[in-house]
Design an enzyme around this catalytic site. Structure first.
Site, PDB file in Angstrom:
ATOM      1  NE  ARG A   1      -2.897   0.547   3.365  1.00 51.73           N
ATOM      2  CZ  ARG A   1      -2.131   0.761   4.457  1.00 51.73           C
ATOM      3  NH1 ARG A   1      -1.345   1.826   4.524  1.00 51.73           N
ATOM      4  NH2 ARG A   1      -2.166  -0.070   5.475  1.00 51.73           N
TER       5      ARG A   1
ATOM      6  CE1 TYR B   1     -16.659  11.238 -16.352  1.00 47.50           C
ATOM      7  CE2 TYR B   1     -15.904  11.453 -14.094  1.00 47.50           C
ATOM      8  CZ  TYR B   1     -16.381  10.679 -15.125  1.00 47.50           C
ATOM      9  OH  TYR B   1     -16.584   9.341 -14.916  1.00 47.50           O
TER      10      TYR B   1
ATOM     11  CG  ASP C   1      -9.704  15.799 -15.470  1.00 49.17           C
ATOM     12  OD1 ASP C   1      -9.002  15.172 -16.285  1.00 49.17           O
ATOM     13  OD2 ASP C   1     -10.723  15.328 -14.934  1.00 49.17           O
TER      14      ASP C   1
ATOM     15  CE  LYS D   1     -12.524   7.572 -18.535  1.00 50.20           C
ATOM     16  NZ  LYS D   1     -12.869   8.851 -17.930  1.00 50.20           N
TER      17      LYS D   1
HETATM   18  C1  LIG Z   1     -13.390   9.305 -16.627  1.00 49.79           C
HETATM   19  C2  LIG Z   1     -13.015  10.645 -16.142  1.00 49.79           C
HETATM   20  C3  LIG Z   1     -12.740  10.892 -14.784  1.00 49.79           C
HETATM   21  C4  LIG Z   1     -12.922   9.830 -13.709  1.00 49.79           C
HETATM   22  O1  LIG Z   1     -11.990   8.797 -13.826  1.00 49.79           O
HETATM   23  P1  LIG Z   1     -12.283   7.265 -13.386  1.00 49.79           P
HETATM   24  O2  LIG Z   1     -11.020   6.575 -13.785  1.00 49.79           O
HETATM   25  O3  LIG Z   1     -13.494   6.807 -14.141  1.00 49.79           O
HETATM   26  O4  LIG Z   1     -12.515   7.271 -11.917  1.00 49.79           O
HETATM   27  C5  LIG Z   1     -12.333  12.163 -14.432  1.00 49.79           C
HETATM   28  N1  LIG Z   1     -12.208  13.149 -15.336  1.00 49.79           N
HETATM   29  C6  LIG Z   1     -12.476  12.963 -16.643  1.00 49.79           C
HETATM   30  C7  LIG Z   1     -12.332  14.098 -17.592  1.00 49.79           C
HETATM   31  C8  LIG Z   1     -12.888  11.706 -17.092  1.00 49.79           C
HETATM   32  O5  LIG Z   1     -13.175  11.536 -18.393  1.00 49.79           O
END
Ligand SMILES: *Cc1c(COP(=O)(O)O)cnc(C)c1O
Length: 388
Positions: free
Chosen positions: A59, A112, A184, A209
């Protein structure tokens, strides 16, 4: 954007070199050319506290995760990278590290959906208030800043409306008020855009992603410019425990090695799709930062190396939008984005359903595409048939 980052005193290395080599020296024990999956929870100590490689419990740290974290820091040009179990776990760790009850945060008015839900349903009950603002409008952001504002949370381009925010300008607004700027960077990836180089303090990723890139792993990351903030985040990562597991870290790192070539093809295919949709009679409006009439086009051209693989468009009605989503054959109907395969979705009923009735509600006639790296002509034909 100049992608050269110093890795040591003698050699300057470009993005693709860092993506393939940073944190990924051949394994000293075996010579394995990629970091092995250290599927292990604990490590033998040579006498109490005698740690062979600095590892005591997975961890706190695990060698496969360390390889990913070093690579993340290098490709985002940061001081420290941290890998989490999901993008939202990374966001939660950031909020709880830099905010206390009574603090205030500014988020994009088209954030998001999961980020909005985290602020509205988790952070706000804990005592952190927030205001949504149009981050493309610096004066509007300045107007909602308060003495208690600790964090400006940006997304650029945004999901699903692909709005742009000027990262350097927002960094100025945040820093003037003593707040941090978090960006982000999920939609752009560090290959197309590096927020820390533009003055941001923290980069947030859903590595699920483009970074992972193959729709086979959930993960998140934080990269920070300041090592001391990195230490505080690492403390929370260990104390809260939402770490990336060894296999997830390994899959994410494998994805990152091809990020550059994948993004080039995502951008090229998305540009062709956006051009076709712009000419199509059934489509009312195309939202793609690469189009010269997109309101954020100039900012995108200034701070991004390419315009990305995401394209949204509006149909004449909700029914028409839903029909297109259900008629494509190659574009798979599904949530998420950033994988090699093309996806189509209806944000109002799918990814952004949780924003219904809120200031972040999306138009019902909107369709979102994650344009993959298949043959571009096949993608165009699939969409043309579905549009009828
Ligand atoms: C998918 C997404 C998230 C969240 O991420 P997870 O891996 O699904 O928890 C945050 N910001 C954006 C822009 C996203 O597309």
């Amino acid at each position: 954007m100049d992608s050269l980052v110093p890795m040591d005193n003698e050699v300057h290395r470009g993005f693709e070199t860092l993506a393939i080599h940073a944190g990924q020296e051949p394994d000293p024990a075996t010579g394995a050319v990629v970091p092995p999956i250290y599927q292990v929870s604990t490590y033998k100590q040579d006498g109490i506290g005698g740690l062979r490689g600095g590892y005591e419990y997975s961890r706190s740290a695990n060698p496969t995760r360390t390889a990913l974290e070093v690579c993340l820091a290098e490709i985002e040009a940061g001081a420290r990278g941290l890998a989490f179990a999901s993008g939202l776990a990374a966001e939660d760790a950031l909020i709880r590290t830099v905010c206390r009850p009574g603090d205030h945060v500014i988020i994009p008015n088209d954030a998001y959906g999961g980020t909005y839900r985290l602020f509205a349903k988790v952070a706000e009950p804990w005592g952190v208030t927030f205001d949504p603002a149009p981050l493309g409008d610096v004066a509007a952001v300045r107007a909602v800043m308060r003495p208690e504002t600790k964090l400006v949370w940006a997304e650029t381009p945004t999901n699903p409306l692909l709005a742009l925010a000027d990262i350097a300008a927002l960094a100025g607004v945040a820093h003037d008020a003593g707040a941090l700027l978090a960006v982000d960077n999920t939609f752009a990836s560090p290959y197309l855009q590096r927020p820390l180089d533009l003055g941001a303090d923290v980069v947030v990723h859903s590595t699920t992603k483009y970074m992972g890139g193959h729709s086979d792993v959930i993960g998140g990351a934080l990269v920070v410019a300041d090592a001391e903030l990195g230490e505080r985040l690492a403390f929370h990562q260990n104390a809260m425990g939402a770490v990336a597991g060894p296999f997830d870290a390994w899959l994410t790192l494998r994805g990152i090695r091809t990020l550059g070539v994948r993004m080039d093809r995502h951008c090229a295919n998305a540009e062709k799709v956006a051009a076709m949709l712009t000419r199509h009679d059934a489509v009312r409006q195309v939202l793609y930062p690469g189009l010269p009439d997109h309101p954020g086009h100039e900012i995108a051209a200034k701070q991004m190396r390419g315009f990305g693989g995401m394209v949204s468009f509006r149909m004449e009605s909700e029914e028409a939008a839903v029909r297109v989503c259900e008629r494509t054959k190659l574009f798979t109907l599904g949530e998420s984005l950033g994988g090699v395969e093309s996806l189509i979705e209806h944000p109002g009923r799918m990814t952004h359903a949780s924003a219904a009735g809120s200031p972040l509600e999306v138009p019902p006639d909107l369709v979102r595409l994650s344009v993959g790296i298949e043959d571009a002509d096949d993608l165009l034909r699939d969409l043309e048939l579905a549009l009828g």
